[in-house]
Write a protein that holds these residues in place. Structure first.
Motif, short mmCIF file in Angstrom:
data_model
loop_
_atom_site.label_atom_id
_atom_site.label_comp_id
_atom_site.label_asym_id
_atom_site.label_seq_id
_atom_site.Cartn_x
_atom_site.Cartn_y
_atom_site.Cartn_z
N ILE A 81 -0.85 -21.41 29.30
CA ILE A 81 -0.04 -20.19 29.35
C ILE A 81 1.34 -20.47 29.91
O ILE A 81 1.55 -21.46 30.60
CB ILE A 81 -0.70 -19.08 30.21
CG1 ILE A 81 -0.83 -19.54 31.67
CG2 ILE A 81 -2.02 -18.66 29.62
CD1 ILE A 81 -1.09 -18.43 32.64
N GLN A 82 2.27 -19.56 29.60
CA GLN A 82 3.55 -19.50 30.31
C GLN A 82 3.45 -18.28 31.19
O GLN A 82 3.04 -17.21 30.74
CB GLN A 82 4.71 -19.36 29.35
CG GLN A 82 5.08 -20.66 28.68
CD GLN A 82 6.35 -20.54 27.85
OE1 GLN A 82 6.74 -19.45 27.46
NE2 GLN A 82 6.96 -21.66 27.57
N SER A 83 3.83 -18.45 32.45
CA SER A 83 3.63 -17.40 33.43
C SER A 83 4.85 -17.24 34.32
O SER A 83 5.55 -18.22 34.60
CB SER A 83 2.41 -17.80 34.29
OG SER A 83 2.26 -16.96 35.38
N GLU A 84 5.10 -16.01 34.74
CA GLU A 84 6.16 -15.75 35.72
C GLU A 84 5.63 -16.03 37.12
O GLU A 84 4.43 -15.94 37.37
CB GLU A 84 6.61 -14.30 35.63
CG GLU A 84 7.42 -13.99 34.40
CD GLU A 84 7.91 -12.55 34.41
OE1 GLU A 84 7.46 -11.74 35.25
OE2 GLU A 84 8.76 -12.24 33.57
N VAL A 130 1.57 -13.01 32.82
CA VAL A 130 1.29 -14.01 31.80
C VAL A 130 2.14 -13.63 30.59
O VAL A 130 1.98 -12.56 30.01
CB VAL A 130 -0.21 -14.04 31.42
CG1 VAL A 130 -0.43 -14.98 30.23
CG2 VAL A 130 -1.04 -14.49 32.61
N LYS A 131 3.09 -14.48 30.24
CA LYS A 131 4.06 -14.16 29.19
C LYS A 131 3.59 -14.55 27.80
O LYS A 131 3.87 -13.87 26.83
CB LYS A 131 5.41 -14.80 29.50
CG LYS A 131 6.09 -14.15 30.67
CD LYS A 131 6.27 -12.68 30.39
CE LYS A 131 6.71 -11.91 31.59
NZ LYS A 131 6.67 -10.47 31.36
N ARG A 132 2.94 -15.70 27.66
CA ARG A 132 2.42 -16.08 26.34
C ARG A 132 1.40 -17.19 26.46
O ARG A 132 1.37 -17.92 27.43
CB ARG A 132 3.53 -16.42 25.37
CG ARG A 132 4.30 -17.67 25.66
CD ARG A 132 5.42 -17.82 24.66
NE ARG A 132 5.68 -19.23 24.45
CZ ARG A 132 6.53 -19.70 23.59
NH1 ARG A 132 7.21 -18.88 22.83
NH2 ARG A 132 6.73 -20.98 23.45
N VAL A 133 0.59 -17.29 25.42
CA VAL A 133 -0.43 -18.32 25.33
C VAL A 133 0.05 -19.37 24.33
O VAL A 133 0.59 -19.04 23.28
CB VAL A 133 -1.78 -17.72 24.84
CG1 VAL A 133 -2.83 -18.80 24.69
CG2 VAL A 133 -2.25 -16.64 25.80
#
Length: 133
Positions: free
Chosen positions: A82-85, A99-102
């Protein structure tokens, strides 16, 4: 055949004026194309190959969604990440919000060369290059 390389000039201030190469995509090969080619080189029908590829993709999705790594021997490994803040405090982390994207990550299959301690990846070796015009 070879991979065509196109040159680009950097626009970032700290790298301005420097040149770098990027591989130019030379089209696509679809599942149907691969099924036809595989079938021509083997004793299975095109529709059988196509059905197996579709079933493989469905099974991979299922296992990836369960958090498993999918290993295709001689091909490579797939896993989700994942991309996460970031947040200041652990209690403030909200899965739906941060969680911004998988992403699906792929690592090509390779073998360790014990003599020179390198990883040999068959998909990435013996590649010819040529400048794109």
């Amino acid at each position: 055949m070879s991979i065509k390389i196109k040159l680009y000039q950097h626009k970032r201030k700290d790298l301005q004026g420097k040149w770098y190469g990027r591989a130019v995509k030379a089209g696509e090969v679809t599942t149907k194309d691969l099924a036809r080619i595989i079938s021509a080189n083997n004793s299975v029908t095109e529709s059988d190959v196509h059905a197996v590829i579709i079933a493989l993709v469905q099974e991979m999705k299922h296992h990836l969604r369960d958090g498993q790594t999918v290993v295709l021997d001689g091909f490579g490994r797939f896993h989700l990440t994942i991309q996460s803040e970031m947040v200041e405090r652990k209690e403030d982390y909200d899965l739906r919000k941060h969680v911004k994207r998988v992403l699906c990550k792929f690592t090509p299959w390779g073998t360790r060369n014990l003599y020179n301690r390198t990883l040999d990846r068959p998909f990435c070796t013996a590649v010819d290059f040529e400048r794109w015009k």
